[in-house]
Design a protein around this motif. Structure first.
Motif, PDB file in Angstrom:
ATOM      1  N   PRO A  92       0.911  -1.206  -0.091  1.00  0.00           N
ATOM      2  CA  PRO A  92       0.084  -0.008   0.011  1.00  0.00           C
ATOM      3  C   PRO A  92       0.986   1.271   0.024  1.00  0.00           C
ATOM      4  CG  PRO A  92      -0.773  -1.601   1.525  1.00  0.00           C
ATOM      5  CD  PRO A  92       0.436  -2.168   0.970  1.00  0.00           C
ATOM      6  N   ARG A  93       0.377   2.202  -0.841  1.00  0.00           N
ATOM      7  CA  ARG A  93       1.020   3.504  -0.946  1.00  0.00           C
ATOM      8  C   ARG A  93       0.521   4.627  -0.159  1.00  0.00           C
ATOM      9  NH1 ARG A  93       3.538  -0.113  -3.767  1.00  0.00           N
ATOM     10  NH2 ARG A  93       4.423   0.346  -5.882  1.00  0.00           N
ATOM     11  N   PRO A  94       1.166   5.706   0.401  1.00  0.00           N
ATOM     12  CA  PRO A  94       0.613   6.859   1.222  1.00  0.00           C
ATOM     13  C   PRO A  94      -0.698   7.259   0.371  1.00  0.00           C
ATOM     14  CG  PRO A  94       2.951   6.968   1.215  1.00  0.00           C
ATOM     15  CD  PRO A  94       2.600   5.883   0.081  1.00  0.00           C
ATOM     16  N   ALA A 209     -11.634   1.342  -5.397  1.00  0.00           N
ATOM     17  CA  ALA A 209     -10.584   0.511  -6.253  1.00  0.00           C
ATOM     18  C   ALA A 209      -9.375   1.389  -6.318  1.00  0.00           C
ATOM     19  CB  ALA A 209     -11.346   0.395  -7.812  1.00  0.00           C
ATOM     20  N   ASN A 210      -8.250   0.523  -6.251  1.00  0.00           N
ATOM     21  CA  ASN A 210      -7.040   1.139  -6.673  1.00  0.00           C
ATOM     22  C   ASN A 210      -6.619  -0.011  -7.575  1.00  0.00           C
ATOM     23  OD1 ASN A 210      -4.468   1.961  -6.907  1.00  0.00           O
ATOM     24  ND2 ASN A 210      -3.730   1.100  -4.973  1.00  0.00           N
ATOM     25  N   PRO A 211      -7.169   0.139  -8.886  1.00  0.00           N
ATOM     26  CA  PRO A 211      -6.705  -0.999 -10.005  1.00  0.00           C
ATOM     27  C   PRO A 211      -5.350  -0.841 -10.367  1.00  0.00           C
ATOM     28  CG  PRO A 211      -8.111   0.712 -10.890  1.00  0.00           C
ATOM     29  CD  PRO A 211      -7.971   1.369  -9.488  1.00  0.00           C
ATOM     30  N   PRO A 212      -4.890  -1.871 -11.118  1.00  0.00           N
ATOM     31  CA  PRO A 212      -3.728  -1.662 -11.748  1.00  0.00           C
ATOM     32  C   PRO A 212      -3.773  -0.546 -12.895  1.00  0.00           C
ATOM     33  CG  PRO A 212      -4.350  -3.900 -11.965  1.00  0.00           C
ATOM     34  CD  PRO A 212      -5.405  -3.199 -11.489  1.00  0.00           C
ATOM     35  N   TYR A 213      -2.837   0.369 -12.768  1.00  0.00           N
ATOM     36  CA  TYR A 213      -2.997   1.736 -13.830  1.00  0.00           C
ATOM     37  C   TYR A 213      -1.710   2.033 -14.548  1.00  0.00           C
ATOM     38  CZ  TYR A 213      -1.907   4.322  -9.645  1.00  0.00           C
ATOM     39  OH  TYR A 213      -1.327   4.886  -8.389  1.00  0.00           O
ATOM     40  N   ILE A 214      -0.520   1.143 -14.348  1.00  0.00           N
ATOM     41  CA  ILE A 214       0.589   1.579 -15.045  1.00  0.00           C
ATOM     42  C   ILE A 214       0.358   1.011 -16.686  1.00  0.00           C
ATOM     43  CG2 ILE A 214       3.139   1.445 -15.070  1.00  0.00           C
ATOM     44  CD1 ILE A 214       2.028   2.443 -12.445  1.00  0.00           C
ATOM     45  N   ARG A 215       0.837   1.897 -17.477  1.00  0.00           N
ATOM     46  CA  ARG A 215       0.927   1.447 -18.910  1.00  0.00           C
ATOM     47  C   ARG A 215       1.949   0.257 -18.813  1.00  0.00           C
ATOM     48  NH1 ARG A 215       1.323   6.970 -18.997  1.00  0.00           N
ATOM     49  NH2 ARG A 215      -0.744   8.112 -19.803  1.00  0.00           N
ATOM     50  N   GLU A 225      12.658  -1.920  -7.236  1.00  0.00           N
ATOM     51  CA  GLU A 225      11.857  -2.438  -6.083  1.00  0.00           C
ATOM     52  C   GLU A 225      10.538  -2.966  -6.591  1.00  0.00           C
ATOM     53  OE1 GLU A 225      13.739   0.300  -6.013  1.00  0.00           O
ATOM     54  OE2 GLU A 225      14.474   0.673  -4.074  1.00  0.00           O
ATOM     55  N   ILE A 226       9.842  -2.077  -7.568  1.00  0.00           N
ATOM     56  CA  ILE A 226       8.419  -2.370  -7.976  1.00  0.00           C
ATOM     57  C   ILE A 226       8.560  -3.513  -9.148  1.00  0.00           C
ATOM     58  CG2 ILE A 226       6.440  -1.294  -8.919  1.00  0.00           C
ATOM     59  CD1 ILE A 226       7.514   1.368  -7.735  1.00  0.00           C
ATOM     60  N   ARG A 227       9.382  -3.173 -10.238  1.00  0.00           N
ATOM     61  CA  ARG A 227       9.154  -3.991 -11.392  1.00  0.00           C
ATOM     62  C   ARG A 227       9.851  -5.399 -11.121  1.00  0.00           C
ATOM     63  NH1 ARG A 227      14.469  -3.551 -13.389  1.00  0.00           N
ATOM     64  NH2 ARG A 227      15.208  -1.291 -13.002  1.00  0.00           N
ATOM     65  N   ALA A 234      -0.858  -6.530 -10.386  1.00  0.00           N
ATOM     66  CA  ALA A 234      -1.363  -5.288  -9.515  1.00  0.00           C
ATOM     67  C   ALA A 234      -1.068  -4.074 -10.106  1.00  0.00           C
ATOM     68  CB  ALA A 234      -0.850  -5.457  -8.030  1.00  0.00           C
ATOM     69  N   LEU A 235      -0.322  -4.040 -11.193  1.00  0.00           N
ATOM     70  CA  LEU A 235       0.348  -2.674 -11.793  1.00  0.00           C
ATOM     71  C   LEU A 235       0.187  -2.494 -13.073  1.00  0.00           C
ATOM     72  CD1 LEU A 235       3.937  -3.457 -10.292  1.00  0.00           C
ATOM     73  CD2 LEU A 235       2.497  -1.687  -9.492  1.00  0.00           C
ATOM     74  N   ASP A 236      -0.092  -3.441 -14.043  1.00  0.00           N
ATOM     75  CA  ASP A 236       0.018  -3.388 -15.473  1.00  0.00           C
ATOM     76  C   ASP A 236      -1.712  -3.194 -15.676  1.00  0.00           C
ATOM     77  OD1 ASP A 236      -0.314  -3.693 -18.087  1.00  0.00           O
ATOM     78  OD2 ASP A 236       1.166  -5.403 -18.212  1.00  0.00           O
ATOM     79  N   MET A 264     -11.769   5.985  -6.880  1.00  0.00           N
ATOM     80  CA  MET A 264     -10.831   4.975  -7.326  1.00  0.00           C
ATOM     81  C   MET A 264      -9.554   6.013  -7.435  1.00  0.00           C
ATOM     82  SD  MET A 264     -12.382   3.510 -10.926  1.00  0.00           S
ATOM     83  CE  MET A 264     -12.844   5.186 -11.783  1.00  0.00           C
ATOM     84  N   GLU A 265      -8.465   5.219  -7.093  1.00  0.00           N
ATOM     85  CA  GLU A 265      -7.083   5.992  -7.225  1.00  0.00           C
ATOM     86  C   GLU A 265      -6.760   5.980  -8.708  1.00  0.00           C
ATOM     87  OE1 GLU A 265      -4.071   4.715  -4.415  1.00  0.00           O
ATOM     88  OE2 GLU A 265      -2.682   4.882  -5.984  1.00  0.00           O
ATOM     89  N   LEU A 266      -5.938   6.944  -8.809  1.00  0.00           N
ATOM     90  CA  LEU A 266      -5.538   7.323 -10.392  1.00  0.00           C
ATOM     91  C   LEU A 266      -4.266   7.509 -10.680  1.00  0.00           C
ATOM     92  CD1 LEU A 266      -8.000  10.360 -11.152  1.00  0.00           C
ATOM     93  CD2 LEU A 266      -8.566   7.834 -11.613  1.00  0.00           C
TER      94      LEU A 266
HETATM   95  N1  GLN Z   1       0.893   3.470  -7.099  1.00  0.00           N
HETATM   96  C1  GLN Z   1       1.720   2.318  -7.482  1.00  0.00           C
HETATM   97  C2  GLN Z   1       2.997   2.681  -8.194  1.00  0.00           C
HETATM   98  O1  GLN Z   1       3.417   3.947  -8.137  1.00  0.00           O
HETATM   99  C3  GLN Z   1       0.750   1.812  -8.795  1.00  0.00           C
HETATM  100  C4  GLN Z   1      -0.335   1.073  -8.239  1.00  0.00           C
HETATM  101  C5  GLN Z   1      -1.571   0.655  -9.196  1.00  0.00           C
HETATM  102  O2  GLN Z   1      -1.086   0.344 -10.189  1.00  0.00           O
HETATM  103  N2  GLN Z   1      -2.564   0.806  -8.713  1.00  0.00           N
HETATM  104  O3  GLN Z   1       3.794   1.820  -8.378  1.00  0.00           O
END
Ligand code: GLN
Length: 311
Positions: A92-94, A209-215, A225-227, A234-236, A264-266
């Motif tokens: 979880p992110r801030p 919802a905090n859906p996956p939202y990274i292109r 750390e992330i990739r 959870a990211l794509d 929703m988180e964006l």
């Molecule tokens: N906030 C996350 C990030 O910056 C991405 C989370 C998401 O895709 N919902 O890596």
């Protein structure tokens, strides 16, 4: 060795290794191992045993190799709850706390500063004012729930509400279940499935919802750390990052009570496109709340009135 001296050395090592918040992370590793709050640690940093020092050296090597701090320490604080995390679940992110705060504020007041929300949601307000009335009992849905951080925070803030968290990943749901148990939250249940699949036929007063939202093409540019460690699922968010928002905006009206709230988180640059998509689906009183960096981060919209179950 006294913990504060160790933390200083550790911070230096992490800094040299290119870790941005080296001082904070060094203290975080040591405090987590000792199980100390920040204030307890600052009041009197204890002595570290040789065994603890060995363990900290091992953890430091993992951190320098790119593993995220919170996977190493195994948990973090989110909205005053202890949330356990590890490989297979998004940390979880801030920013997501902002989403929860916004949801709690809107649900509590049953209205917003906007006159639209104040005047057009009598059913929402009356529900809040009569929490004992079973027919008006709130029920919330958190999609892509992951660790359950949003669902559990809402369940904790609204003990009379029924909260459903859905995720497609059984690994993530195992964390969500453990987190519910650890925090003694009994009004949240977690279901496995693809978005609305497991909640067919239900209606909710609020969907989060905090859906996956990274292109997809941007995933390779994320920090290691992330990739290399967090679950890609959870990211794509697909080629333009908006895949899940399209599906959620299309389907949410069938699962929201009339006038119910979608939050929703964006991603950092998605507010215009998502607001337009939501408007095209009939959502009203659309707004995007900025995060602490001024980035529009939390989408809010009210369900179109009178949406039929068969729509
Ligand atoms: N906030 C996350 C990030 O910056 C991405 C989370 C998401 O895709 N919902 O890596």
């Amino acid at each position: 060795m006294i913990a504060s001296a160790f933390v200083q050395d550790l911070a230096q090592r992490l800094h040299v290794a290119g870790i941005a918040d080296a001082a904070q992370e060094a203290e975080g590793l040591v405090r987590a191992l000792l199980g100390l709050s920040k204030s307890a640690y600052l009041a009197s940093p204890p002595e570290l045993t040789d065994g603890q020092i060995t363990q900290l050296h091992q953890q430091t090597a993992r951190r320098i190799a790119g593993e995220p701090l919170h996977y190493i320490v195994g948990s973090l604080t989110f909205m005053n709850l202890r949330v356990m995390v590890g490989p297979g679940v998004l940390i979880p992110r801030p920013e997501t706390e902002l989403l929860v705060e916004e949801a709690i504020r809107r649900i509590r007041s049953g209205k917003s500063e906007e006159r639209g929300l104040e005047t057009e949601r009598p059913e929402f307000e009356s529900g809040i004012r009569n929490p004992g009335n079973a027919s008006l009992r709130h029920s919330f849905l958190d999609l892509c729930t992951g660790s359950g951080c949003i669902a559990l925070s809402l369940a904790h803030a609204f003990p009379d509400a029924d909260v459903f968290g859905v995720d497609i990943s059984p690994q993530a749901l195992a964390y969500a279940g453990r987190n519910a148990e650890y925090n003694a939250i009994r009004n949240a249940r977690f279901l496995e499935g693809d978005l609305f699949g497991p909640v067919q036929g239900r209606r909710f007063s609020c969907i989060t919802a905090n859906p996956p939202y990274i292109r997809t093409a941007d995933i390779g540019r994320l920090q290691v750390e992330i990739r290399a460690h967090e679950p890609l699922g959870a990211l794509d968010g697909g080629p333009d990052g908006l895949e899940y928002y399209r599906r959620i905006l299309a389907e949410a009206p069938r699962y929201l009570e009339p006038g119910g709230l979608l939050i929703m988180e964006l991603g950092y640059d998605q507010s215009d496109e998502i607001s337009a998509l939501a408007a095209a689906r009939g959502f009203r009183d659309i707004r995007c709340v900025p995060d602490y960096a001024g980035i529009p981060r939390v989408f809010l919209g009210l369900c179109p009135h009178g949406e039929q179950r068969s729509a």
